[in-house]
Design a protein around this motif. Structure first.
Motif, short mmCIF file in Angstrom:
data_model
loop_
_atom_site.label_atom_id
_atom_site.label_comp_id
_atom_site.label_asym_id
_atom_site.label_seq_id
_atom_site.Cartn_x
_atom_site.Cartn_y
_atom_site.Cartn_z
N LYS A 145 48.48 37.40 62.43
CA LYS A 145 48.17 38.52 63.40
C LYS A 145 47.65 39.91 62.72
CE LYS A 145 50.93 36.57 67.32
NZ LYS A 145 51.91 36.99 68.30
N GLN A 146 46.88 39.68 61.27
CA GLN A 146 46.51 40.87 60.75
C GLN A 146 45.06 41.24 60.60
OE1 GLN A 146 49.08 43.28 59.84
NE2 GLN A 146 50.28 42.12 61.12
N ILE A 147 44.48 42.03 61.16
CA ILE A 147 42.97 42.33 61.10
C ILE A 147 42.65 43.39 60.14
CG2 ILE A 147 40.90 42.70 62.46
CD1 ILE A 147 42.07 41.07 64.62
N GLU A 148 41.93 43.38 59.35
CA GLU A 148 41.25 44.41 58.47
C GLU A 148 40.01 44.72 58.69
OE1 GLU A 148 43.13 45.29 54.66
OE2 GLU A 148 41.08 44.71 54.08
N ILE A 149 39.28 46.02 58.80
CA ILE A 149 37.94 46.57 58.60
C ILE A 149 37.46 46.54 57.40
CG2 ILE A 149 35.86 47.70 59.71
CD1 ILE A 149 37.34 46.25 61.86
N ARG A 150 36.70 45.60 56.69
CA ARG A 150 36.17 45.72 55.36
C ARG A 150 34.71 45.91 55.27
NH1 ARG A 150 39.34 40.65 52.20
NH2 ARG A 150 41.24 41.48 52.37
N ASP A 169 41.84 45.70 65.80
CA ASP A 169 43.23 45.43 65.61
C ASP A 169 43.93 45.38 67.03
OD1 ASP A 169 45.89 44.61 64.42
OD2 ASP A 169 46.30 46.72 65.01
N GLU A 170 43.44 46.50 67.67
CA GLU A 170 43.80 46.69 69.28
C GLU A 170 43.47 45.70 70.18
OE1 GLU A 170 43.42 49.95 72.61
OE2 GLU A 170 42.55 50.22 70.84
#
Length: 349
Positions: free
Chosen positions: A10-15, A331-332
């Motif tokens: 459940k982790q997301i990152e903007i890269r 993420d939200e």
């Protein structure tokens, strides 16, 4: 470019990464909309690579840009791709699978069935939750001008999946159709089923999604957490049962009910991924002459047919979206979507 990367658990990152350059036979799409699909949660929730392995898509645990409902405009062509094949600026959806390109399945647009192995954009390769997406030119499908980019994104997976399943079941106007699950695919099935002239019965457990099903034209809505859906469907059909049923949940209880709720000579169809089901074959199927179908997404030509159907019937597909997000809200967005109480979500770029 920016991309929303699934890290697992459940982790997301903007890269940020370099803008893609198309190679031979490839195009780059400038993304305009990228839909959120219920199957995304199978890759969002577990550790990296676990869901891909369970679904037979390989065990690659490398983080990837999510999004398998891509819609945008052609921004660049690689060598060997003609202007006629991919005009710059053309509005397109992407059939988010790529196979060998030469086998019988690939040649008729069913590249996800390629025995040589497949790439699934947004699952085993970078997907559409980004500013740009690089794909083979053969995977793009022109989008009717009547459709918005958000609607094109819906057709690119969830809505196209629902449409393909209803076509495979050979639904006729006046049929009674039961749709189990009113998530993004189920809501699409409800909307399309109503447009095709069916009497639609929606089965759900979420009050929020039950309300959406009513708003989208369901003739009746059954709360499966409060009553036996099979008994309720029998009552609604004068004891006969439904003509057709579609399970969009992947849950064993819903799958059993989907088979048991149809009439003698009825047809049930499964589109929900994963999981299993146990049936009592003689009473559930054999002695009622029930047909059971498994339907996995759609072909590239089926995708175009779905888009044209939406456009010609003037179906307000925008109504299935309860949330519209910016990419930086990824993420939200997925925390909200993971509650499984909302309608469909989409990132607009």
């Amino acid at each position: 470019m920016r991309g929303a990367v699934f890290l697992g658990n459940k982790q997301i990152e903007i890269r940020n990464s370099p803008d893609p350059t198309p190679g031979p036979g490839e195009v780059v799409l400038q993304m305009k909309a990228s839909g959120m699909c219920g199957s995304d949660l199978k890759f969002y929730r577990p550790p990296p690579g676990e869901a891909q392995k369970a679904l037979g898509l390989g065990g690659n645990a490398d983080p990837f840009i999510a999004g398998h409902e891509p819609c945008g405009v052609i921004a660049a062509r690689g060598p060997g791709v003609s202007e006629r094949e991919a005009p710059i600026g053309q509005r397109v959806m992407d059939h988010h699978y790529s196979g060998c390109g030469v086998c019988g399945h690939c040649r008729v647009g069913w590249s996800q069935l390629c025995r040589a192995g497949i790439t699934v954009y947004g699952v085993t390769a970078h997907g559409g939750h980004a500013d740009y997406l690089k794909v083979p030119a053969r995977t793009i499908v022109e989008m009717p001008q009547e459709l918005s980019f958000a609607e094109g994104a819906a057709v690119a997976c969830g809505t196209g999946t629902a449409f393909s399943a209803l076509k495979r079941m050979q639904m006729n106007g006046g049929d009674t159709l039961v749709v189990f699950g009113q998530g993004p695919v189920g809501l699409s099935a409800t909307v399309i089923g109503v447009a095709m002239g069916a009497r639609v019965i929606a089965v759900e457990t979420s009050p929020e999604r039950m309300k959406l099903a009513e708003e989208f034209g369901a003739d009746a809505v059954i709360n499966a957490s409060q009553e036996d859906p099979v008994a309720a469907i029998r009552e609604l059909t004068a004891g006969v049962g439904a003509d057709l049923s579609l399970d969009c949940t992947g849950a064993a209880a819903a799958r059993r009910a989907a088979v048991r709720c149809v009439r003698t000579w009825g047809t049930a169809c499964y589109v929900g991924e994963g999981g299993d089901v146990t049936l009592d074959v003689s009473p559930d199927m054999l002695r009622r002459q029930v047909t059971l179908i498994g339907s996995w997404t759609f072909s590239a030509t089926g995708m175009q047919e779905c888009a044209e159907f939406i456009a010609k019937k003037r179906i307000p597909l925008e109504t299935i979206f309860s949330h519209r997000w910016r990419l930086e809200q990824a993420d939200e967005a997925y925390k909200s979507f993971d509650t499984q109480t909302t309608g469909k979500g989409v990132f607009l770029l």
